[in-house]
Enzyme design. Structure first.
Site, PDB file in Angstrom:
ATOM      1  N   GLY A  54       0.795  -1.214   0.000  1.00 49.28           N
ATOM      2  CA  GLY A  54       0.000   0.000   0.000  1.00 49.28           C
ATOM      3  C   GLY A  54       0.832   1.269   0.000  1.00 49.28           C
ATOM      4  N   GLY A  55       2.119   1.123   0.187  1.00 49.34           N
ATOM      5  CA  GLY A  55       3.000   2.294   0.140  1.00 49.34           C
ATOM      6  C   GLY A  55       2.876   3.198   1.349  1.00 49.34           C
ATOM      7  N   THR A  56       2.348   2.679   2.467  1.00 49.29           N
ATOM      8  CA  THR A  56       2.149   3.548   3.640  1.00 49.29           C
ATOM      9  C   THR A  56       3.280   3.420   4.661  1.00 49.29           C
ATOM     10  OG1 THR A  56       0.832   1.830   4.676  1.00 49.29           O
ATOM     11  CG2 THR A  56      -0.353   3.513   3.446  1.00 49.29           C
ATOM     12  N   GLU A 106      -7.106   2.476   5.057  1.00 51.48           N
ATOM     13  CA  GLU A 106      -7.597   2.919   3.760  1.00 51.48           C
ATOM     14  C   GLU A 106      -6.676   2.496   2.637  1.00 51.48           C
ATOM     15  OE1 GLU A 106      -9.216   7.185   3.532  1.00 51.48           O
ATOM     16  OE2 GLU A 106      -7.794   7.135   5.183  1.00 51.48           O
ATOM     17  N   SER A 144      -3.285   0.612   3.317  1.00 54.72           N
ATOM     18  CA  SER A 144      -2.288  -0.433   3.546  1.00 54.72           C
ATOM     19  C   SER A 144      -2.853  -1.797   3.181  1.00 54.72           C
ATOM     20  CB  SER A 144      -1.835  -0.409   5.002  1.00 54.72           C
ATOM     21  OG  SER A 144      -2.930  -0.589   5.857  1.00 54.72           O
ATOM     22  N   ARG A 171      -0.721  16.937   8.053  1.00 54.12           N
ATOM     23  CA  ARG A 171       0.708  17.180   7.911  1.00 54.12           C
ATOM     24  C   ARG A 171       0.990  17.879   6.579  1.00 54.12           C
ATOM     25  NH1 ARG A 171       5.211  12.526   8.016  1.00 54.12           N
ATOM     26  NH2 ARG A 171       4.476  12.124   5.914  1.00 54.12           N
ATOM     27  N   TYR A 188       2.020   6.487  21.346  1.00 49.82           N
ATOM     28  CA  TYR A 188       2.154   7.097  20.037  1.00 49.82           C
ATOM     29  C   TYR A 188       2.484   8.569  20.227  1.00 49.82           C
ATOM     30  CZ  TYR A 188       1.000   6.564  15.089  1.00 49.82           C
ATOM     31  OH  TYR A 188       1.066   6.441  13.740  1.00 49.82           O
TER      32      TYR A 188
END
Lengths: 666, 631
Positions: free
Chosen positions: B210-212, B279, B281, B488, B551
């Site tokens: 997913g590029g996450t 959404e 990954s 961000r 976190y």
């Protein structure tokens, strides 16, 4: 690394703040109003508000104390409730009960006392501002030097004056024997610890948890004396690391983000306990702390003790000290409330920090002209001509200034005035008549025995020596180098260095010499002597210059009494000590031996009579494996390796440079 | 299949379930009504099937940003009036105006809407270095008919994850080494062929899901001289079968979270695995990084959810011979795969546990007077093992952050109510506005049990001084995690850069770690010359028997810094050191990648690292899977 952050080697770079006299205002306004002034200190930003009584509860319920209570109960077979009660009793005996009303009472009475004792009490106000900032940011530990009982009263008084959070102070149990006074001190923020509790696990647990709880809560700054006790000689004592270990632990375990250590240098122009100390060093037992004793001591109020200087040093962050030296994840694998011996890297961090902090105290001690005069008088016990003394004092002033000494020399006055003012303030120690200045020998009208006469002379000499000692931390490294050059077989740098190391090693119980920093000390000594033009570095090695001979001679002479005293101890051990010499007998026996030498005229220096030097010499011999302590059933026996002691004595006497050249990183 | 009535009921619950997910995720859209492809991979036929239920096209740039987070149509901006709004139609926040965001933004960062730091314009040809192709490999790949591309756009898209430094570089128009081509296998067998060819021609393969990634895992090692082929699994996205007897589903590993959930929902099931990135990954990515979902308290983390994994390695295919729920057959070989971060092979198919969709779901929130009380409450909840599906504790700064995202209220009445609530909490209950913090809760299950459970948790909270603060606050709390990455991007338009990172830590160290890490960030920023105080905030996001997951968000205004990226990297590095020094782990669920691998040896010991290395050496001696993560 850490030492670099902490301490700049080049004295020229040392920048010091200016002083303000706090007594000035006290002399001009009402003490009563001052005692009842509005007191609203800046608090630690992470403070969990907490009353002294609550504090005790937190300590008693803490995981770490509960853990030890269970452990002790399992080991001793006592029920946990019993042990818990014991712990509560220890805590009651220990804990402070600070309350503002008592502090105000002290503020009032101390104002009166200080005004009559001192001409001025000078404080660096920038240091106060730094301290205020530090108190707001992180838990603070105050580390004053310790020369007098006055120290901690003065500290609390100052913090009250400047509207800072009042410290809680670790005090020795001895005070508790004073009726009222002990309790008064407790109510002004002192907490009391026994002098020795080595094996008592429960006591240790209560004590360390008590200190750590105060620290973690940010309740108030914690104050204790790194030196552990008052220095009777005005030299800084080898620091004790126990309490420092305790206050650094909350940082190492991540319980607080950082801890600020603030070294404070308290210097006295004239020490209240002056003669008392000298007598103690000569074997007259310290008077027991008692209220009646205190009342008797009130005669000191009629005397003039000159001025007092308090310098609050730059706060040192424990976090930055530990940076790169400690892997804090070593604390990750055991629950933090379980007591653990500090790891070797933590231990060495604490030790190094302790030494560095004491050096910080030393370097911010204010030196009065009298210190320079005393240094000369100690080298010329038979007396000096006043004009010569003035000349020499000025010469020494310039020398120590170039070494970075923190000298309080009144520049607007003629040197002659400065010297004669100093002499008159210390007229109990020196006499100046017919232009001849010499140490005063109290009493001494022939009616006493020679021993008694010697004793009186020694009291004066050691009192005077304590002022000379204040200067030693400035002269020490150059003096070691000068002595090393004197005794080295050739001027080759490696040979001089090896002699330097030997002397440094012998005297590392005597003076504050950070372990493992021989190279830095040597470099510093070379730098300072080159700077004042006394030596030059050439291909042949470390060479004295023509103009520098006087300086080198003077420096050697400064170290001479210590060399002699150590030799006396060695001689005693070689010539007189029998196989069953106990540790207890050691000091009186050495003293008797030294007295004998004195009376026979073969010993001139009085330092050899001082129990402090004798103890330090013994510790050094032990460290150098020339003497071994053997514990028997009820006493400690000293086993002497006569060969080793003998060769040490010879080396100290400058007969043979025994050591092989050490190829160090030069 | 179940009976008719049952299935219609399922349909209904599925619809409800969809709405709920959409609730914290996105606006309800027209649901796809596609059959679940329960057939073996027939590459040709499915490749020609245009109606695949696929949220991610091969050309991701068609719907997604190339230099920021998420969908191109969704972003925050300050409109002409200076009010923040969120564009697009996909999310609950979409099209809404958030009046207090500007003040919060300017107040927190010292930022100014006049000072913009716009991104470099769109990707032009010629900026990206030309591909370094292995012609023989390309020829043979062509023969297999597996689609591939050498377009600069496609390559750039797969050369990065979503670390700040990666996105920052893209916005500045800097491109490092990119993959030289992208292939889209369509099924397990395609992957086998690709891996065989790669081994034959010594080509470097980098799996892409997913590029996450936020661990620099997708960065091409600059020292790699071979041709790098990005193996994009996005087209392997079918549910191959559902086993209702055992409650498992066999799924291709390229499927992304939202598709998996939607498709299962249609059959009345869910996996319950909802990482914040769900959404985008992919299942394979979760396996490869040991992902964690926000509802792990009910469903478990990825390692608890997988029953069977199939992975293609240079040595061949690894899989177990049965689907037994637990085995004692030596060390579990799944655990070589879980967290292997693409260094050993490509996960192609996974059998996963599924659960019936819960009947009822309810958000909630509790306000605590301070963070300590909140942590104590979470600890107690964990001790009593009664944690709801999700329970999170935000610190004061994050609470304020969440509040700044409150959309414009529609009526005077609601704003009056809000005022009243605030008055009650701060004035009547005496909570300090700059101390209080809030826990957000999500309950799931049958209605009755949820209500009972809710009461139990609120009772515990009350013991620690917590006050129930309504569903709305809870829901907004979860929303924050889905839009934070979009935020961000907004910050980066105005000189504000930031990042999130996580750790896990034993209970007794939670407070100390949070305080020290936050303070370290502030201090490091100051020391490194940052002109404005940074945002340094944390939340406890997961509870376990023996500890919690924490976190952190940190962000700062970099105006006046000549090299903001290095300052940022330095601060992040220091923060990680602080975490490790305070007993935190290297990572709870983000993984190690290349960003954190310097600490691996310290973390797992020399022997541990040697074990992992020897597995790598056996499985992939030629380093075909050469992304150089982890080891």
């Amino acid at each position: 690394m850490a030492s670099k952050a902490l301490y700049s080697r080049d004295p020229v770079l040392k920048k010091r703040d200016d002083f303000e006299d706090i007594l000035e205002e006290r002399r001009n306004s009402s003490d009563l109003r001052y005692a009842f002034k509005c007191y609203t200190p800046v608090l630690y930003k992470g403070l969990v508000p907490c009353k002294p009584a609550m504090l005790k509860n937190v300590v008693l319920q803490s995981d770490s104390l509960q853990h030890v209570i269970r452990q002790v109960s399992a080991e001793s077979g006592e029920s946990a409730e019993m042990v818990q009660e014991e712990a509560a009793a220890i805590l009651d005996e220990m804990a402070h009960r600070q309350q503002l009303s008592t502090v105000r009472f002290f503020a009032f009475t101390l104002s009166k006392a200080f005004k009559s004792l001192f001409r001025s009490v000078c404080v660096n106000e920038e240091g106060i501002q730094r301290l205020q900032q530090a108190i707001h940011e992180h838990p603070v530990v105050l580390l004053p030097s310790h020369r007098s009982y006055m120290d901690f009263l003065m500290m609390s008084y100052l913090l009250y004056t400047y509207d800072l959070t009042l410290p809680v102070i670790a005090a020795g149990m001895d005070f508790m024997s004073m009726k009222f006074v002990g309790e008064m001190l407790r109510m002004s923020g002192a907490f009391f610890i026994r002098r020795s509790f080595g094996g008592d696990k429960l006591y240790w647990a209560v004590f360390s948890e008590y200190v750590k709880t105060i620290l973690r809560n940010g309740y108030s700054p914690i104050e204790f004396f790194l030196e552990g006790t008052r220095s009777r000689t005005s030299k800084s004592l080898t620091p004790k690391t126990g309490l420092l270990n305790i206050v650094m632990e909350p940082f190492l375990k991540g319980e607080v983000f950082d801890v600020s250590l603030v070294p404070v240098s308290i210097s006295y122009e004239r020490i209240l306990e002056e003669a008392l100390y000298a007598r103690e060093l000569l074997g007259v037992p310290k008077p027991k702390e008692s209220t009646s004793g205190l009342l008797k001591a009130r005669k000191i109020f009629s005397d003039d003790y000159g001025s007092m200087h308090i310098y609050f040093g730059q706060p040192v962050s424990v976090r930055s000290l530990a940076q790169g030296r400690i892997n804090r994840s070593q604390y990750n694998l055991v629950p933090r409330h379980i007591p653990k011996r500090p790891s070797s890297d933590a231990q060495s961090l604490v030790t190094d920090a302790a030494y560095q902090l004491v050096r910080r105290q030393e370097e911010n001690m204010v030196l009065k002209p009298w210190v320079l005069i005393a240094t000369f008088l100690m080298q010329n016990l038979e007396g000096v001509e006043l004009s010569l003394l003035v000349e020499q004092t000025v010469w020494l002033r310039d020398l120590v200034r170039s070494f970075g000494a923190f000298l309080d020399w009144p520049d607007h006055m003629s040197s002659m005035r400065v010297v004669s003012n100093s002499l008159s303030l210390h007229s109990n120690l020196v006499s100046a008549c017919d232009g001849q200045v010499r140490l005063l020998v109290a009493g001494g009208q022939g009616c006493e025995s020679p021993e008694e006469q010697l004793f009186e002379q020694a009291v004066s000499a050691l009192s005077c020596a304590s002022y000379r000692n204040q200067l030693l931390h400035v002269l020490l490294r150059p003096a070691l180098l000068a002595a090393a050059m004197h005794s080295a077989a050739s001027p080759r740098k490696d040979e001089v260095y090896s002699c330097f190391c030997f002397l440094r090693d012998v005297f590392s119980n005597e003076f504050i010499l950070c372990p493992g920093e021989a190279v830095q000390d040597f470099d510093e000594a070379c730098y300072l002597l080159m700077k004042c033009g006394a030596v030059q570095m050439s291909q042949q090695g470390v060479m004295p210059t023509e103009s520098g001979r006087a300086t080198l001679h003077f420096l050697c002479a400064t170290l001479e009494p210590f060399l002699q005293a150590y030799q006396v101890v060695c001689r005693y051990l070689c010539e007189e000590a029998n196989d069953n010499l106990t540790e207890k007998q050691f000091i009186p026996a050495v003293r008797t031996f030294a007295v004998k030498l004195h009376l026979a005229g073969s010993l001139r220096c009085y330092e050899a009579l001082s129990s402090d030097l004798q103890k330090n010499a013994l510790a050094a011999l032990q460290r150098l494996n020339a003497v071994k302590k053997v514990k028997t059933a009820d006493q400690v026996v000293l086993k002497v390796n006569k060969l080793a002691v003998n060769s040490l004595e010879d080396t100290l006497g400058g007969k043979i440079p025994t050591q092989k050249p050490v190829l160090a990183r030069l | 299949m179940a009976s008719n009535s049952k299935s219609s009921e399922r349909q209904r619950t599925a619809q409800q379930r969809l709405r709920i997910i959409a609730g914290h995720l996105r606006k309800p859209e027209e649901a796809y009504h596609t059959e679940i492809a329960a057939q073996e991979c027939k590459a040709e036929s499915s490749r020609t099937n245009p109606e695949k239920p696929n949220s991610v096209p091969k050309r991701r740039q068609e719907i997604m940003k190339w230099n920021g987070w998420g969908y191109s149509d969704s972003r925050f901006l300050f409109n002409k009036k200076g009010q923040a709004e969120f564009t697009g139609k996909r999310y609950r926040l979409s099209g809404m105006i958030m009046p207090s965001l500007k003040d919060w933004f300017e107040g927190t960062f010292g930022a100014n809407l006049q000072h913009k730091s716009p991104a470099a314009p769109a990707l032009g040809a010629g900026v990206v270095p030309p591909p370094n192709l292995n012609e023989a490999f390309v020829e043979e790949l062509k023969a297999t008919g597996i689609p591939f591309s050498q377009d600069a756009d496609d390559r750039v898209f797969r050369g990065h994850g979503h670390c700040l430094h990666e996105i920052f570089a893209l916005r500045e128009g800097h491109f490092g080494r990119c993959p030289d081509m992208v292939v889209w296998p369509n099924c397990h067998n395609d992957v086998v062929k690709i891996v065989e060819l790669a081994c034959k021609h010594n080509v470097c393969l980098m799996p892409y899901g997913g590029g996450t990634s936020v661990s620099s895992a997708l960065e091409c090692p600059p020292e790699e001289t071979r041709s790098i082929v990005s193996l994009d699994t996005s087209q392997m996205n079918r549910i191959l079968w559902i086993d209702e007897k055992n409650l498992t589903a066999h799924v291709e590993a390229g499927i992304i979270g939202q598709d998996l959930e939607r498709l299962l929902n249609e059959s009345g099931y869910c996996t319950g695995h909802e990482p914040d990135s769900m959404e985008f990954s992919s299942l394979g990515g979760w396996v490869a990084t040991r992902a964690s979902g926000m509802k792990k308290n009910i469903y478990g983390n990825i390692e608890d959810l997988v029953v069977h994994i199939k992975m293609v390695t240079p040595r061949g295919v690894i899989e177990k011979s049965c689907q037994g729920p637990r085995m004692s057959t030596g060390p579990d070989v799944h655990h070589f795969i879980l967290g292997s971060e693409g260094t050993l092979g490509v996960v192609t198919e996974v059998t996963m546990k599924i659960r019936p969709i819960p009947e009822y779901q309810k958000y909630g929130s509790v306000v605590f007077p301070n963070f300590q009380a909140g942590v104590a409450c979470l600890r107690e909840v964990a001790k009593q093992r009664c944690a709801p599906a999700s329970i999170r504790l935000m610190d004061n700064e994050q609470f304020k952050f969440g509040h700044a995202l409150k959309p414009q209220v529609s009526s005077i009445f609601t704003s009056f109510l809000d005022g009243l609530k605030k008055f009650y909490i701060t004035k009547f209950k005496g909570f300090d506005q700059d101390q209080l913090c809030v826990a957000t809760l999500l309950f799931e299950g049958d209605r009755e049990k949820v209500l009972q459970h809710e009461k139990q948790v609120y009772d515990i909270a009350a013991k620690f001084g917590g006050l129930a603060a309504g569903e709305d606050n809870g829901q907004r709390g979860y929303m924050l995690t889905f839009v934070i990455a979009y935020l961000r991007d907004l910050g980066m338009e105005y000189y504000v850069i930031g990042e999130s990172f996580e750790t896990s830590v034993p209970w007794d160290r939670v407070l100390d770690l949070c305080r020290n890490v936050k303070e370290r960030i502030v201090r490091e920023c100051k020391e490194k010359g940052v002109q404005f105080p940074p945002l340094s905030t944390c939340r406890v996001t997961q509870t376990y028997d023996a500890g919690a997951c924490v976190y952190f968000y940190f962000a700062f205004n970099y105006r006046g810094l000549s090299d903001p990226l290095n300052v940022y990297l330095g601060v992040e590095h220091a923060a990680r050191e602080e975490i490790l020094a305070n007993g935190g782990s290297l990572s709870h669920h983000h993984g190690v990648g290349k960003l954190r691998k310097e600490w691996m040896q310290e973390t797992v010991s020399n022997v541990g690292l040697g074990m992992l290395r020897s597995v790598k050496e056996y499985v992939d001696p030629d380093n075909i899977f050469g992304n150089r993560n982890l080891l």
